[in-house]
Scaffold this motif. Sequence first.
Motif, PDB file in Angstrom:
ATOM      1  N   ASP A 144       0.802  -1.223   0.000  1.00  0.00           N
ATOM      2  CA  ASP A 144       0.000   0.000   0.000  1.00  0.00           C
ATOM      3  C   ASP A 144       0.832   1.268   0.000  1.00  0.00           C
ATOM      4  O   ASP A 144       0.304   2.360  -0.205  1.00  0.00           O
ATOM      5  CB  ASP A 144      -0.951   0.019   1.212  1.00  0.00           C
ATOM      6  CG  ASP A 144      -0.210  -0.043   2.539  1.00  0.00           C
ATOM      7  OD1 ASP A 144       1.037   0.033   2.526  1.00  0.00           O
ATOM      8  OD2 ASP A 144      -0.871  -0.174   3.584  1.00  0.00           O
ATOM      9  N   GLY A 145       2.140   1.180   0.230  1.00  0.00           N
ATOM     10  CA  GLY A 145       2.965   2.370   0.337  1.00  0.00           C
ATOM     11  C   GLY A 145       3.694   2.713  -0.947  1.00  0.00           C
ATOM     12  O   GLY A 145       3.794   1.895  -1.864  1.00  0.00           O
ATOM     13  N   VAL A 146       4.224   3.924  -0.977  1.00  0.00           N
ATOM     14  CA  VAL A 146       4.980   4.357  -2.158  1.00  0.00           C
ATOM     15  C   VAL A 146       6.238   3.508  -2.329  1.00  0.00           C
ATOM     16  O   VAL A 146       6.695   3.276  -3.456  1.00  0.00           O
ATOM     17  CB  VAL A 146       5.328   5.859  -2.042  1.00  0.00           C
ATOM     18  CG1 VAL A 146       6.239   6.111  -0.839  1.00  0.00           C
ATOM     19  CG2 VAL A 146       5.958   6.380  -3.314  1.00  0.00           C
ATOM     20  N   ASN A 147       6.794   3.008  -1.218  1.00  0.00           N
ATOM     21  CA  ASN A 147       7.978   2.156  -1.311  1.00  0.00           C
ATOM     22  C   ASN A 147       7.659   0.773  -1.866  1.00  0.00           C
ATOM     23  O   ASN A 147       8.566   0.032  -2.242  1.00  0.00           O
ATOM     24  CB  ASN A 147       8.625   2.007   0.071  1.00  0.00           C
ATOM     25  CG  ASN A 147       9.225   3.308   0.582  1.00  0.00           C
ATOM     26  OD1 ASN A 147       9.597   4.174  -0.204  1.00  0.00           O
ATOM     27  ND2 ASN A 147       9.288   3.454   1.888  1.00  0.00           N
ATOM     28  N   ILE A 159      -1.149  -6.326  -5.994  1.00  0.00           N
ATOM     29  CA  ILE A 159      -2.423  -6.046  -5.331  1.00  0.00           C
ATOM     30  C   ILE A 159      -2.220  -4.884  -4.369  1.00  0.00           C
ATOM     31  O   ILE A 159      -1.396  -4.968  -3.458  1.00  0.00           O
ATOM     32  CB  ILE A 159      -2.945  -7.274  -4.563  1.00  0.00           C
ATOM     33  CG1 ILE A 159      -3.099  -8.462  -5.501  1.00  0.00           C
ATOM     34  CG2 ILE A 159      -4.275  -6.957  -3.888  1.00  0.00           C
ATOM     35  CD1 ILE A 159      -3.502  -9.753  -4.802  1.00  0.00           C
ATOM     36  N   ALA A 160      -2.947  -3.795  -4.572  1.00  0.00           N
ATOM     37  CA  ALA A 160      -2.852  -2.620  -3.705  1.00  0.00           C
ATOM     38  C   ALA A 160      -4.064  -2.552  -2.795  1.00  0.00           C
ATOM     39  O   ALA A 160      -5.190  -2.805  -3.220  1.00  0.00           O
ATOM     40  CB  ALA A 160      -2.749  -1.341  -4.535  1.00  0.00           C
ATOM     41  N   MET A 161      -3.823  -2.219  -1.533  1.00  0.00           N
ATOM     42  CA  MET A 161      -4.907  -2.003  -0.588  1.00  0.00           C
ATOM     43  C   MET A 161      -5.439  -0.597  -0.820  1.00  0.00           C
ATOM     44  O   MET A 161      -4.770   0.396  -0.511  1.00  0.00           O
ATOM     45  CB  MET A 161      -4.414  -2.172   0.847  1.00  0.00           C
ATOM     46  CG  MET A 161      -3.776  -3.526   1.118  1.00  0.00           C
ATOM     47  SD  MET A 161      -4.910  -4.921   0.863  1.00  0.00           S
ATOM     48  CE  MET A 161      -6.074  -4.669   2.199  1.00  0.00           C
ATOM     49  N   GLY A 162      -6.638  -0.494  -1.380  1.00  0.00           N
ATOM     50  CA  GLY A 162      -7.124   0.747  -1.935  1.00  0.00           C
ATOM     51  C   GLY A 162      -7.314   1.892  -0.977  1.00  0.00           C
ATOM     52  O   GLY A 162      -6.923   3.020  -1.259  1.00  0.00           O
ATOM     53  N   VAL A 163      -7.928   1.673   0.195  1.00  0.00           N
ATOM     54  CA  VAL A 163      -8.246   2.767   1.098  1.00  0.00           C
ATOM     55  C   VAL A 163      -6.988   3.398   1.655  1.00  0.00           C
ATOM     56  O   VAL A 163      -6.839   4.619   1.682  1.00  0.00           O
ATOM     57  CB  VAL A 163      -9.161   2.277   2.243  1.00  0.00           C
ATOM     58  CG1 VAL A 163      -9.407   3.392   3.249  1.00  0.00           C
ATOM     59  CG2 VAL A 163     -10.490   1.783   1.668  1.00  0.00           C
ATOM     60  N   ALA A 164      -6.059   2.553   2.112  1.00  0.00           N
ATOM     61  CA  ALA A 164      -4.844   3.065   2.739  1.00  0.00           C
ATOM     62  C   ALA A 164      -3.701   3.234   1.743  1.00  0.00           C
ATOM     63  O   ALA A 164      -2.656   3.762   2.093  1.00  0.00           O
ATOM     64  CB  ALA A 164      -4.402   2.119   3.859  1.00  0.00           C
ATOM     65  N   ALA A 169       1.119   3.321  -5.453  1.00  0.00           N
ATOM     66  CA  ALA A 169       0.781   1.897  -5.349  1.00  0.00           C
ATOM     67  C   ALA A 169      -0.473   1.580  -6.144  1.00  0.00           C
ATOM     68  O   ALA A 169      -0.544   0.565  -6.841  1.00  0.00           O
ATOM     69  CB  ALA A 169       0.605   1.507  -3.883  1.00  0.00           C
ATOM     70  N   LEU A 170      -1.491   2.448  -6.049  1.00  0.00           N
ATOM     71  CA  LEU A 170      -2.750   2.209  -6.758  1.00  0.00           C
ATOM     72  C   LEU A 170      -2.555   2.241  -8.268  1.00  0.00           C
ATOM     73  O   LEU A 170      -3.156   1.456  -9.000  1.00  0.00           O
ATOM     74  CB  LEU A 170      -3.792   3.240  -6.335  1.00  0.00           C
ATOM     75  CG  LEU A 170      -4.295   3.136  -4.891  1.00  0.00           C
ATOM     76  CD1 LEU A 170      -5.193   4.317  -4.567  1.00  0.00           C
ATOM     77  CD2 LEU A 170      -5.037   1.837  -4.676  1.00  0.00           C
ATOM     78  N   GLU A 171      -1.728   3.151  -8.757  1.00  0.00           N
ATOM     79  CA  GLU A 171      -1.514   3.262 -10.197  1.00  0.00           C
ATOM     80  C   GLU A 171      -0.667   2.120 -10.739  1.00  0.00           C
ATOM     81  O   GLU A 171      -0.789   1.747 -11.904  1.00  0.00           O
ATOM     82  CB  GLU A 171      -0.846   4.606 -10.507  1.00  0.00           C
ATOM     83  CG  GLU A 171      -1.735   5.813 -10.240  1.00  0.00           C
ATOM     84  CD  GLU A 171      -1.000   7.121 -10.435  1.00  0.00           C
ATOM     85  OE1 GLU A 171       0.201   7.081 -10.788  1.00  0.00           O
ATOM     86  OE2 GLU A 171      -1.611   8.187 -10.225  1.00  0.00           O
ATOM     87  N   THR A 172       0.187   1.559  -9.900  1.00  0.00           N
ATOM     88  CA  THR A 172       1.103   0.510 -10.351  1.00  0.00           C
ATOM     89  C   THR A 172       0.488  -0.873 -10.304  1.00  0.00           C
ATOM     90  O   THR A 172       0.763  -1.716 -11.160  1.00  0.00           O
ATOM     91  CB  THR A 172       2.383   0.526  -9.501  1.00  0.00           C
ATOM     92  OG1 THR A 172       2.953   1.838  -9.532  1.00  0.00           O
ATOM     93  CG2 THR A 172       3.392  -0.477 -10.016  1.00  0.00           C
ATOM     94  N   ALA A 173      -0.355  -1.122  -9.317  1.00  0.00           N
ATOM     95  CA  ALA A 173      -0.880  -2.465  -9.081  1.00  0.00           C
ATOM     96  C   ALA A 173      -1.822  -2.917 -10.189  1.00  0.00           C
ATOM     97  O   ALA A 173      -2.451  -2.099 -10.868  1.00  0.00           O
ATOM     98  CB  ALA A 173      -1.598  -2.516  -7.736  1.00  0.00           C
ATOM     99  N   ASP A 174      -1.922  -4.224 -10.355  1.00  0.00           N
ATOM    100  CA  ASP A 174      -2.869  -4.799 -11.314  1.00  0.00           C
ATOM    101  C   ASP A 174      -4.281  -4.837 -10.740  1.00  0.00           C
ATOM    102  O   ASP A 174      -5.262  -4.738 -11.474  1.00  0.00           O
ATOM    103  CB  ASP A 174      -2.439  -6.231 -11.676  1.00  0.00           C
ATOM    104  CG  ASP A 174      -1.033  -6.274 -12.243  1.00  0.00           C
ATOM    105  OD1 ASP A 174      -0.829  -5.700 -13.328  1.00  0.00           O
ATOM    106  OD2 ASP A 174      -0.146  -6.859 -11.606  1.00  0.00           O
ATOM    107  N   VAL A 175      -4.379  -5.003  -9.420  1.00  0.00           N
ATOM    108  CA  VAL A 175      -5.671  -5.097  -8.733  1.00  0.00           C
ATOM    109  C   VAL A 175      -5.653  -4.138  -7.557  1.00  0.00           C
ATOM    110  O   VAL A 175      -4.670  -4.074  -6.818  1.00  0.00           O
ATOM    111  CB  VAL A 175      -5.929  -6.531  -8.221  1.00  0.00           C
ATOM    112  CG1 VAL A 175      -7.240  -6.599  -7.455  1.00  0.00           C
ATOM    113  CG2 VAL A 175      -5.938  -7.524  -9.382  1.00  0.00           C
TER     114      VAL A 175
END
Length: 249
Positions: A144-147, A159-164, A169-175
């Motif tokens: 979930d973090g930028v790292n 897989i990115a945890m969307g809320v946190a 992370a959201l832009e990079t993840a597949d899900v």
Amino acid sequence: MAAEHVSALAGRGTEGSVDGRRVLLGSHRLFEERRLCSPALHERLAGMDTTGRTSVVVALDDRPVGIIAVADRPRETGKSAVEMLRRQGITSIVMLTGDSRGTAEAIAAHLGIDDVRAELLPQDKVAAVEELRRTHGSVAMVGDGVNDAPALASADLGIAMGVAGSDAALETADVALMADELLRIPYAFRLSRATVRNIKANLAISIVMKAAFVVAAVAGFATLWMAVLADTGASVVVIANALRLLRAD
């Protein structure tokens, strides 16, 4: 008083200035790289790591002045999520973290995680993902973090945890899981496997119905209603079968 000229040091800490004085907050590794870690400070930090706490060192004008100790609490559903993943056939679960080894090992022991890679920078996480791929095959990365973003991009499934989750992370993840709930991770695996089975079943149904019509046409038994059944009827059956995924839990 607000800080000025603040810059983030990826995987290490942050620095800036307050009231004209240089302020540095960061990890043990950062202070060793900046040659600000004295033997006494090193001993103190090593002792804190063994208690399962992560240390953040504070320096003013390149002089260490304090230590902030933080400890992560495992989420209540963390252990259940790990157990559910194992029941679904996930054979190896590894923790990749930038936290101290003592903290990471304490959390991993509580959750029942197989392996721990601690004190990692973003590029170290990428290298760990590549190593795990060579050892185990396909790798899914949850973060979930930028790292975590580089590792999410290098994994077979990110897989990115969307809320946190951070924007990177959201832009990079597949899900992206829009609920910040760990139990959604095994749910995502169950749903993906059910979807693949559904796709295979739909392809089989469509091919069988159309092949049956072709055989009937070659034999001279094909009629108009059979053609409609082979085309529209197959589509209806496929859609109805796919709708069963709405009941997946």
